[in-house]
Design a protein around this motif. Structure first.
Motif, PDB file in Angstrom:
ATOM      1  N   LEU A  57       7.174   5.797  -1.340  1.00 37.52           N
ATOM      2  CA  LEU A  57       7.401   4.565  -0.579  1.00 37.52           C
ATOM      3  C   LEU A  57       6.121   3.769  -0.390  1.00 37.52           C
ATOM      4  O   LEU A  57       5.021   4.317  -0.346  1.00 37.52           O
ATOM      5  N   ALA A  58       6.305   2.455  -0.263  1.00 40.68           N
ATOM      6  CA  ALA A  58       5.201   1.580   0.154  1.00 40.68           C
ATOM      7  C   ALA A  58       5.267   1.433   1.667  1.00 40.68           C
ATOM      8  O   ALA A  58       6.298   1.714   2.296  1.00 40.68           O
ATOM      9  N   VAL A  59       4.185   1.003   2.267  1.00 40.49           N
ATOM     10  CA  VAL A  59       4.062   0.981   3.717  1.00 40.49           C
ATOM     11  C   VAL A  59       5.147   0.140   4.388  1.00 40.49           C
ATOM     12  O   VAL A  59       5.623   0.461   5.481  1.00 40.49           O
ATOM     13  N   GLU A  60       5.571  -0.944   3.726  1.00 39.42           N
ATOM     14  CA  GLU A  60       6.545  -1.829   4.359  1.00 39.42           C
ATOM     15  C   GLU A  60       7.942  -1.204   4.487  1.00 39.42           C
ATOM     16  O   GLU A  60       8.793  -1.701   5.235  1.00 39.42           O
ATOM     17  N   ALA A  61       8.157  -0.100   3.793  1.00 42.37           N
ATOM     18  CA  ALA A  61       9.471   0.546   3.874  1.00 42.37           C
ATOM     19  C   ALA A  61       9.740   1.129   5.262  1.00 42.37           C
ATOM     20  O   ALA A  61      10.894   1.203   5.685  1.00 42.37           O
ATOM     21  N   LEU A  62       8.703   1.497   5.982  1.00 46.38           N
ATOM     22  CA  LEU A  62       8.886   2.122   7.288  1.00 46.38           C
ATOM     23  C   LEU A  62       8.256   1.330   8.438  1.00 46.38           C
ATOM     24  O   LEU A  62       8.453   1.687   9.599  1.00 46.38           O
ATOM     25  N   MET A  63       7.532   0.288   8.131  1.00 42.70           N
ATOM     26  CA  MET A  63       6.819  -0.436   9.192  1.00 42.70           C
ATOM     27  C   MET A  63       7.782  -1.222  10.086  1.00 42.70           C
ATOM     28  O   MET A  63       8.909  -1.552   9.682  1.00 42.70           O
ATOM     29  N   THR A 104       0.842  -1.202   0.000  1.00 44.11           N
ATOM     30  CA  THR A 104       0.000   0.000   0.000  1.00 44.11           C
ATOM     31  C   THR A 104       0.877   1.253   0.000  1.00 44.11           C
ATOM     32  O   THR A 104       1.843   1.336   0.768  1.00 44.11           O
ATOM     33  N   PRO A 105       0.586   2.243  -0.847  1.00 45.82           N
ATOM     34  CA  PRO A 105       1.372   3.486  -0.848  1.00 45.82           C
ATOM     35  C   PRO A 105       1.313   4.164   0.521  1.00 45.82           C
ATOM     36  O   PRO A 105       0.317   4.081   1.234  1.00 45.82           O
ATOM     37  N   MET A 106       2.389   4.850   0.845  1.00 44.94           N
ATOM     38  CA  MET A 106       2.502   5.458   2.165  1.00 44.94           C
ATOM     39  C   MET A 106       1.370   6.434   2.441  1.00 44.94           C
ATOM     40  O   MET A 106       0.832   6.490   3.550  1.00 44.94           O
ATOM     41  N   ARG A 107       0.984   7.211   1.450  1.00 41.45           N
ATOM     42  CA  ARG A 107      -0.078   8.190   1.645  1.00 41.45           C
ATOM     43  C   ARG A 107      -1.401   7.513   1.999  1.00 41.45           C
ATOM     44  O   ARG A 107      -2.174   8.014   2.818  1.00 41.45           O
ATOM     45  N   ALA A 108      -1.667   6.370   1.384  1.00 44.01           N
ATOM     46  CA  ALA A 108      -2.904   5.646   1.679  1.00 44.01           C
ATOM     47  C   ALA A 108      -2.862   5.074   3.096  1.00 44.01           C
ATOM     48  O   ALA A 108      -3.877   5.045   3.803  1.00 44.01           O
ATOM     49  N   ALA A 109      -1.679   4.621   3.516  1.00 43.60           N
ATOM     50  CA  ALA A 109      -1.523   4.103   4.874  1.00 43.60           C
ATOM     51  C   ALA A 109      -1.745   5.211   5.900  1.00 43.60           C
ATOM     52  O   ALA A 109      -2.397   5.016   6.937  1.00 43.60           O
ATOM     53  N   ILE A 110      -1.197   6.420   5.601  1.00 41.44           N
ATOM     54  CA  ILE A 110      -1.378   7.557   6.504  1.00 41.44           C
ATOM     55  C   ILE A 110      -2.854   7.942   6.593  1.00 41.44           C
ATOM     56  O   ILE A 110      -3.369   8.263   7.665  1.00 41.44           O
ATOM     57  N   ALA A 111      -3.545   7.862   5.465  1.00 35.60           N
ATOM     58  CA  ALA A 111      -4.977   8.170   5.460  1.00 35.60           C
ATOM     59  C   ALA A 111      -5.752   7.190   6.338  1.00 35.60           C
ATOM     60  O   ALA A 111      -6.704   7.573   7.025  1.00 35.60           O
ATOM     61  N   GLU A 112      -5.342   5.922   6.349  1.00 33.95           N
ATOM     62  CA  GLU A 112      -5.998   4.913   7.191  1.00 33.95           C
ATOM     63  C   GLU A 112      -5.731   5.184   8.669  1.00 33.95           C
ATOM     64  O   GLU A 112      -6.625   5.022   9.513  1.00 33.95           O
ATOM     65  N   ILE A 113      -4.506   5.625   8.980  1.00 36.17           N
ATOM     66  CA  ILE A 113      -4.189   5.997  10.362  1.00 36.17           C
ATOM     67  C   ILE A 113      -5.087   7.136  10.810  1.00 36.17           C
ATOM     68  O   ILE A 113      -5.666   7.114  11.902  1.00 36.17           O
ATOM     69  N   ASP A 114      -5.230   8.153   9.961  1.00 38.63           N
ATOM     70  CA  ASP A 114      -6.061   9.309  10.293  1.00 38.63           C
ATOM     71  C   ASP A 114      -7.523   8.907  10.438  1.00 38.63           C
ATOM     72  O   ASP A 114      -8.224   9.384  11.337  1.00 38.63           O
ATOM     73  N   ALA A 115      -7.988   8.035   9.585  1.00 37.16           N
ATOM     74  CA  ALA A 115      -9.401   7.663   9.577  1.00 37.16           C
ATOM     75  C   ALA A 115      -9.805   6.882  10.825  1.00 37.16           C
ATOM     76  O   ALA A 115     -10.906   7.063  11.359  1.00 37.16           O
ATOM     77  N   LYS A 116      -8.916   6.005  11.285  1.00 38.92           N
ATOM     78  CA  LYS A 116      -9.268   5.139  12.413  1.00 38.92           C
ATOM     79  C   LYS A 116      -8.883   5.748  13.759  1.00 38.92           C
ATOM     80  O   LYS A 116      -9.455   5.387  14.787  1.00 38.92           O
ATOM     81  N   GLY A 117      -7.904   6.642  13.789  1.00 38.10           N
ATOM     82  CA  GLY A 117      -7.615   7.397  14.994  1.00 38.10           C
ATOM     83  C   GLY A 117      -6.875   6.667  16.097  1.00 38.10           C
ATOM     84  O   GLY A 117      -6.944   7.085  17.257  1.00 38.10           O
TER      85      GLY A 117
END
Length: 342
Positions: A285-291, A238-251
Motif C-alpha cells: 500500500l501507499a500512504v494515502e490508502a490508510l491516511m 510514499t510506500p507504507m513501510r517508508a511512512a512507518i519509518a518516518e513515524i519511528d524516526a520522528k517519534g
C-alpha cells in the motif's frame, strides 16, 4: 464563641435547610445583595448621565501621552492600586501614588503628560489636597471618582465620575463595602473600555502576563510546534513501510502527508496502523490508502489554550500547523503539557 457558631465550625458541610438557617450565610447573602443593588444603581447611572462623563474620562486617559496616576486614601487607595494594576496589565501605563507620600516628594512621579485619577467617596479627603493643587498648577489632567460632585475634588476635576449614593453593606453603614465595590467596578469598566479602544489583543496581553498557567495559555502554537527537519512528513504515493519509518524516526506517533505541491493531503497515525495491522497487503500500500484525509489543523498564531481545547475535545494527540494550505509544523499534546498550559 457562641454555641451556634461553634456548631457551625464543627459542621462545615451543611444541608440546604441548615444553610438557609445559618446566621453567617444569611449575613453573606445580605451583604452580596446590598452590593448588588449598588452595582445596579451604578449601571443605571451610566445609562442616565454618568455615561457622558465616563466617555470623557476614557478619551482623556487614552489621549494622555503619559500614564494614569491612581491615588486615594484608605479603602479607596486599595481600590486605586487594583485599578492601576488592571490598567497596566491591559495596555494602559498606570501606577499608584499614595497621596500622603506625594506630599513628601512623590509628586515628582507625576508629570504634565500624565492624568491623575483620584478616588474619594466624600471628595473631601484631606490628604488629596496637595496632589489636587499640583495637578491644577501644572495642568495635569484630573479625573475624580467620587459620590459628591460638589466636593473639592469634584469641583476641581476636569472630569467628575459621580457615583450614585448607595447603602453600605456594613450594618452600621460605616465600613466601605458597597462603595468600594462600585469604585472597583467603575475602574474595571474604564480598563476594559480603554482595552477595547486600543484594540488590545490577546497576544499583547500575553506580553504582560508571561508567568504561570495564564501566561502559558496565551502563548502561540508557533512557539512550541515542531517544524523544519523535525516535522514528520512524506509525499502522497510514499510506500507504507517508508511512512512507518518516518513515524519511528520522528517519534510523534504520526506522519503528515503532502501533495506534490506541498499542500496538506492528510495524516497517518499509529492508530490508523493498529486498525490495519492484520492486513496482508500492508507492504504493497501507499500512504494515502490508510491516511485520514481531513486531519485537524490550526494556524501558527493559534493560542496554546485553544490548541489544548481542540485536542481534548477531539481526543487527539497531535495537530498539524498549516499556513497557506501547507503544513509548517506539528504540535503534540506533550508539547502543551511541557508548556504549562495543561
Amino acid at each position: 464563641m457562641a454555641p451556634a457558631d461553634n456548631a457551625l465550625a464543627q459542621r462545615p458541610h451543611l444541608t440546604a435547610v441548615e444553610t438557609a438557617q445559618s446566621p453567617a450565610v444569611a449575613s453573606a447573602l445580605r451583604t452580596i445583595e446590598t452590593e448588588r443593588d449598588g452595582l445596579a444603581c451604578l449601571m443605571e447611572a451610566i445609562g442616565n448621565g454618568l455615561g457622558e462623563a465616563f466617555t470623557a474620562a476614557v478619551a482623556r486617559i487614552a489621549g494622555a501621552k503619559g500614564r494614569a496616576i491612581l491615588t486615594g486614601m484608605g479603602k479607596s487607595g486599595h481600590v486605586g492600586r487594583k485599578i492601576a494594576a488592571t490598567l497596566a496589565s491591559t495596555g494602559t501605563p498606570a501606577l499608584y501614588v499614595h497621596p500622603a507620600e506625594a506630599s513628601h516628594g512623590d509628586l515628582g512621579m507625576v508629570q504634565p503628560e500624565d492624568v491623575v485619577v483620584a478616588l474619594s467617596w466624600s471628595g473631601e479627603t484631606t490628604e488629596l489636597a496637595d496632589i489636587i493643587a499640583y495637578a491644577k498648577r501644572y495642568r495635569v489632567g484630573l479625573i475624580a471618582i467620587t459620590a459628591n460632585a460638589g466636593s473639592t475634588l469634584g469641583r476641581e476635576a476636569d472630569v467628575c465620575l459621580t457615583l450614585p449614593k448607595a447603602r453600605e453593606a456594613c450594618p452600621n453603614g460605616l465600613a466601605p463595602t458597597t462603595s468600594t465595590a462600585m469604585q472597583l467596578a467603575l475602574g474595571d469598566a474604564l480598563a476594559v473600555a480603554l482595552l477595547e479602544h486600543r484594540g488590545f489583543s490577546a497576544r499583547e496581553f500575553s506580553i504582560y502576563h508571561p508567568g504561570g498557567r495564564l501566561g502559558a495559555s496565551l502563548r502561540q502554537v508557533r512557539e512550541v510546534m515542531h517544524g523544519g527537519a523535525q516535522l514528520p512528513v512524506v509525499a502522497r504515493g510514499t510506500p507504507m513501510r517508508a511512512a512507518i519509518a518516518e513515524i519511528d524516526a520522528k517519534g510523534f506517533g504520526s506522519v503528515v502527508v503532502v501533495e506534490a505541491d506541498g499542500r496538506l493531503a492528510g495524516i497517518l497515525t499509529d492508530g490508523d496502523l493498529r486498525r490495519n495491522v492484520f492486513r496482508t497487503d500492508l507492504d504493497s500500500l501507499a500512504v494515502e490508502a490508510l491516511m485520514s484525509v481531513r486531519p485537524r489543523t490550526v494556524a501558527p498564531e493559534t493560542l496554546l489554550a485553544k490548541a489544548l481545547e481542540i485536542q481534548e475535545s477531539m481526543k487527539i494527540t497531535a495537530l498539524i500547523v498549516v499556513e497557506n494550505e501547507c503544513p509548517v509544523g506539528l504540535v503534540h499534546y506533550h508539547d502543551l503539557l511541557r508548556s504549562g498550559v495543561a
